[in-house]
Design an enzyme around this catalytic site. Structure first.
Site, mmCIF file in Angstrom:
data_model
loop_
_atom_site.group_PDB
_atom_site.id
_atom_site.type_symbol
_atom_site.label_atom_id
_atom_site.label_comp_id
_atom_site.label_asym_id
_atom_site.label_seq_id
_atom_site.Cartn_x
_atom_site.Cartn_y
_atom_site.Cartn_z
ATOM 1 N N CYS A 23 0.815 -1.230 0.000
ATOM 2 C CA CYS A 23 0.000 0.000 0.000
ATOM 3 C C CYS A 23 0.845 1.275 0.000
ATOM 4 O O CYS A 23 0.325 2.356 -0.240
ATOM 5 C CB CYS A 23 -0.942 0.020 1.181
ATOM 6 S SG CYS A 23 -2.202 -1.267 1.094
ATOM 7 N N HIS A 49 -3.126 7.073 2.501
ATOM 8 C CA HIS A 49 -3.597 5.787 1.988
ATOM 9 C C HIS A 49 -4.972 5.488 2.571
ATOM 10 O O HIS A 49 -5.202 5.620 3.779
ATOM 11 C CB HIS A 49 -2.593 4.696 2.364
ATOM 12 C CG HIS A 49 -3.122 3.329 2.110
ATOM 13 N ND1 HIS A 49 -3.604 2.959 0.871
ATOM 14 C CD2 HIS A 49 -3.272 2.248 2.925
ATOM 15 C CE1 HIS A 49 -4.022 1.704 0.942
ATOM 16 N NE2 HIS A 49 -3.842 1.262 2.172
ATOM 17 N N ASN A 65 -10.221 0.120 -0.273
ATOM 18 C CA ASN A 65 -8.752 0.200 -0.217
ATOM 19 C C ASN A 65 -8.200 -0.388 -1.523
ATOM 20 O O ASN A 65 -8.247 -1.604 -1.726
ATOM 21 C CB ASN A 65 -8.253 -0.586 0.998
ATOM 22 C CG ASN A 65 -6.733 -0.632 1.094
ATOM 23 O OD1 ASN A 65 -6.024 -0.246 0.164
ATOM 24 N ND2 ASN A 65 -6.228 -1.122 2.219
HETATM 25 N N1 ACO Z 1 -18.078 -8.102 9.226
HETATM 26 C C1 ACO Z 1 -18.470 -8.412 10.468
HETATM 27 N N2 ACO Z 1 -17.589 -8.667 11.469
HETATM 28 C C2 ACO Z 1 -16.281 -8.592 11.168
HETATM 29 C C3 ACO Z 1 -15.800 -8.257 9.878
HETATM 30 C C4 ACO Z 1 -16.765 -8.008 8.881
HETATM 31 N N3 ACO Z 1 -16.430 -7.682 7.622
HETATM 32 N N4 ACO Z 1 -14.454 -8.254 9.902
HETATM 33 C C5 ACO Z 1 -14.084 -8.570 11.148
HETATM 34 N N5 ACO Z 1 -15.187 -8.781 11.914
HETATM 35 C C6 ACO Z 1 -15.265 -9.176 13.319
HETATM 36 C C7 ACO Z 1 -14.042 -9.940 13.788
HETATM 37 O O1 ACO Z 1 -14.167 -11.303 13.441
HETATM 38 C C8 ACO Z 1 -14.125 -9.725 15.270
HETATM 39 O O2 ACO Z 1 -15.085 -10.598 15.822
HETATM 40 P P1 ACO Z 1 -14.866 -11.249 17.285
HETATM 41 O O3 ACO Z 1 -14.807 -10.080 18.223
HETATM 42 O O4 ACO Z 1 -16.060 -12.114 17.448
HETATM 43 O O5 ACO Z 1 -13.560 -11.987 17.189
HETATM 44 C C9 ACO Z 1 -14.672 -8.293 15.391
HETATM 45 O O6 ACO Z 1 -15.274 -8.006 14.118
HETATM 46 C C10 ACO Z 1 -13.588 -7.268 15.658
HETATM 47 O O7 ACO Z 1 -12.458 -7.586 14.820
HETATM 48 P P2 ACO Z 1 -11.248 -6.616 14.653
HETATM 49 O O8 ACO Z 1 -10.272 -7.202 13.695
HETATM 50 O O9 ACO Z 1 -10.768 -6.219 16.013
HETATM 51 O O10 ACO Z 1 -12.005 -5.373 13.979
HETATM 52 P P3 ACO Z 1 -11.486 -3.949 13.709
HETATM 53 O O11 ACO Z 1 -12.397 -2.972 14.279
HETATM 54 O O12 ACO Z 1 -10.010 -3.832 14.013
HETATM 55 O O13 ACO Z 1 -11.649 -3.848 12.110
HETATM 56 C C11 ACO Z 1 -10.225 -3.954 10.189
HETATM 57 C C12 ACO Z 1 -10.956 -4.743 11.271
HETATM 58 C C13 ACO Z 1 -11.281 -3.216 9.393
HETATM 59 C C14 ACO Z 1 -9.452 -4.917 9.323
HETATM 60 C C15 ACO Z 1 -9.269 -2.944 10.865
HETATM 61 O O14 ACO Z 1 -8.498 -3.602 11.826
HETATM 62 C C16 ACO Z 1 -8.356 -2.264 9.885
HETATM 63 O O15 ACO Z 1 -8.784 -1.433 9.120
HETATM 64 N N6 ACO Z 1 -7.050 -2.542 9.968
HETATM 65 C C17 ACO Z 1 -6.030 -1.812 9.198
HETATM 66 C C18 ACO Z 1 -6.036 -2.106 7.724
HETATM 67 C C19 ACO Z 1 -4.892 -1.327 7.073
HETATM 68 O O16 ACO Z 1 -4.509 -0.261 7.505
HETATM 69 N N7 ACO Z 1 -4.349 -1.823 6.023
HETATM 70 C C20 ACO Z 1 -3.267 -1.045 5.391
HETATM 71 C C21 ACO Z 1 -2.307 -1.856 4.837
HETATM 72 S S1 ACO Z 1 -3.022 -3.078 3.831
HETATM 73 C C22 ACO Z 1 -1.822 -3.466 2.648
HETATM 74 O O17 ACO Z 1 -0.694 -3.081 2.739
HETATM 75 C C23 ACO Z 1 -2.247 -4.313 1.544
#
Ligand code: ACO
Length: 346
Positions: free
Chosen positions: A118, A258, A288
């Protein structure tokens, strides 16, 4: 004998274009096959829609369209080098950039891929600026293009909610630091100790040298969302702050970061003391798009008036590697075509 080296030439943004594929996938469509909902995706990520390529399409198809639009925006017929940021090349070998250059009719120019996931677009910008500074090239086409839909596990709700396919491009030309559009400063970094947070485990030499077939899932992209989120906020904030301090800007007019998650953008904006209107977001419309993300956000911001000529901008990215990088410039006056296939605003 001593010789005084001339001051390096600046690389100036002279054209900008973005491209997304035709197929739109909204949150409700994802929720029909995955255990997720429009509400979860919108509130946890800010994303409403993403686009995916059709069967048989590839990253180069998006890169060519974005590159064509950037050349048109610059009023240029060609470029004398091409740098393509991608981590989803058309095939593992060779690089995709030479095929993109050929399809754009650029002739036998240097063309190569850069993979910083990214952060790829910022790394590619810095690489292209180096080609210009050394006199190797006068005009460099820099494209960020990815098709993550091709490497996501069909049942992985976390990644499928976020990623979309797309490409964006700028044309850089040799110029002077005092011109609007000149890339004034860069900050780049990496932290390979954290590589496992964002990866495709199989398909490279580490796995293939074992001679054993890897499970199909190991060929898919994985990301540990929570720690990646924290690293992203920390690195993009610190990297942007470095450039703000070095430019003595106090505060930039706009931040184009990003587009991974609206909560990341808001947290970075808060850390830097920026208002919501200063932090450009378009991830609600396209998700993204990895290396395409920053130029696509720029294209959207210019065409809908959120980024104006003369504004001081920091571009900042974060991604797999881990990698991060930022660039500072004063936005130039450019004609930019609106992204295709966008439904009218609700
Ligand atoms: N729908 C419903 N529930 C979901 C989903 C979804 N799409 N995705 C995750 N959950 C659930 C998880 O399973 C978890 O459930 P649990 O509590 O029963 O275990 C709960 O939601 C919370 O999960 P988290 O991973 O803690 O959720 P978070 O709020 O952190 O959101 C996300 C996840 C969106 C991936 C976030 O962490 C994020 O944006 N991370 C950064 C991504 C990023 O910056 N990427 C940049 C680089 S990518 C690259 O280089 C290619």
């Amino acid at each position: 004998m001593t010789a005084t080296l001339p001051a390096p030439r600046a690389a100036v943004v002279a054209g900008l274009g973005g491209w997304i594929p035709h197929r739109a996938v909204d949150n409700d469509e994802l929720a029909r096959t995955l255990d997720t909902s429009d509400t979860w995706i919108r509130t946890r990520t800010g994303i409403r829609r993403r686009y995916t390529i059709a069967p048989g399409e590839a990253t180069s198809d998006l890169a060519v369209e974005a590159g064509r639009r950037a050349l048109k925006s610059a009023g240029a017929a060609d470029a004398d080098a091409l740098v393509l940021a991608t981590s989803t090349p058309d095939q593992p070998c060779p690089a995709t950039a030479p095929q993109v250059a050929a399809r754009l009719g650029l002739g036998p120019v240097p063309a190569f891929d850069v993979n910083a996931v990214c952060t790829g677009f910022v790394y590619a910008l810095a690489t292209a600026a180096g080609l210009i500074a050394t006199g190797t090239a006068e005009r460099v086409l820099v494209i960020g293009a990815d098709t993550f839909s091709t490497i996501l596990a069909p049942d992985d709700r976390t990644t499928r909610a976020i990623f979309g396919d797309g490409a964006g491009a700028v044309l850089l030309r040799a110029g002077d630091r005092s011109e609007p559009g000149a890339l004034l400063d860069f900050d780049l970094g990496s932290e390979g100790e954290q590589a496992e947070l964002i990866q495709v485990p199989a398909g490279g030499s580490r796995q293939r040298s074992t001679g054993l077939a890897a499970p199909a899932r190991d060929h898919c992209f994985t990301m540990q969302g929570r720690p990646v989120f924290m690293h992203a906020v920390l690195r993009m904030s610190a990297s942007t702050q470095k450039l703000i301090d070095r430019q003595e800007w106090g505060t930039p007019d706009k931040l184009v970061a990003h587009q991974a998650n609206i909560r990341i953008l808001n947290a970075v904006g808060d850390q830097l003391g920026l208002g919501e209107e200063q932090v450009v977001a378009n991830l609600d419309r396209v998700g993204n798009t990895v290396a395409g993300s920053i130029p696509l956000a720029l294209a959207d911001a210019v065409t809908d008036g959120r980024l104006a000529p003369g504004e001081r901008v920091v571009l900042t990215g974060f991604g797999g590697g881990l990698t991060w990088g930022s660039a500072a410039l004063v936005w130039p006056d450019l004609p930019v075509e609106a992204l295709p296939h966008q439904p009218p605003a609700a």
